[in-house]
Design a protein around this motif. Sequence first.
Motif, PDB file in Angstrom:
ATOM      1  N   GLY A  50       0.789  -1.222   0.000  1.00 18.58           N
ATOM      2  CA  GLY A  50       0.000   0.000   0.000  1.00 18.58           C
ATOM      3  C   GLY A  50       0.820   1.270   0.000  1.00 18.58           C
ATOM      4  O   GLY A  50       0.268   2.359  -0.057  1.00 18.58           O
ATOM      5  N   GLY A  51       2.127   1.132   0.069  1.00 11.90           N
ATOM      6  CA  GLY A  51       2.992   2.310   0.079  1.00 11.90           C
ATOM      7  C   GLY A  51       3.353   2.739  -1.332  1.00 11.90           C
ATOM      8  O   GLY A  51       3.352   1.937  -2.260  1.00 11.90           O
ATOM      9  N   ALA A  52       3.666   4.011  -1.487  1.00  6.77           N
ATOM     10  CA  ALA A  52       4.066   4.529  -2.795  1.00  6.77           C
ATOM     11  C   ALA A  52       5.417   5.232  -2.705  1.00  6.77           C
ATOM     12  O   ALA A  52       5.820   5.906  -3.620  1.00  6.77           O
ATOM     13  N   GLY A  53       6.105   5.068  -1.577  1.00  6.73           N
ATOM     14  CA  GLY A  53       7.354   5.788  -1.370  1.00  6.73           C
ATOM     15  C   GLY A  53       8.571   4.932  -1.651  1.00  6.73           C
ATOM     16  O   GLY A  53       8.568   4.064  -2.520  1.00  6.73           O
ATOM     17  N   THR A  54       9.593   5.169  -0.870  1.00  6.12           N
ATOM     18  CA  THR A  54      10.885   4.508  -1.024  1.00  6.12           C
ATOM     19  C   THR A  54      10.743   2.998  -0.869  1.00  6.12           C
ATOM     20  O   THR A  54       9.976   2.513  -0.042  1.00  6.12           O
TER      21      THR A  54
END
Length: 142
Positions: A50-54
Amino acid sequence: MKQAIVHIALVVRDYDEAIDFYVNKLGFELLDDTYQPAQDKRWVVVAPQGGAGTTILLARAARPEQEAAIGNQAGGRVFLFLNTDDFWRDIERLRTQGVRFVREPKEEDYGLVAVFEDLYGNLWDLLQLKDGHPIARRVAMA
């Protein structure tokens, strides 16, 4: 200008044992696992669901000085910070998976925090930042 840190390299002893921990215990997604024959290594990338970062590049140690860094990439300090939308759900899930917590949950000015170890001993903060915290707003934008 818009820039982003795409990967953080995490030195590991073995690709498959690291994948097993990050995917099956922490619940991360395996985004890439590609063999690179010219360098005789794999390009292994995992990230929180669910993350969109690093993302984290799992990099197998290839030299003695790299092997020495396994489990101590930050010199004994907390190295990585995993923010969640449900702290207590994730504490329970990680404990059920056998993840070892070295500091019990605590409420701080910035939110809830507990410290756990990865399979090699690197320290992680599990966080649920308070609404309105500057970093929480930044994470929500990623």
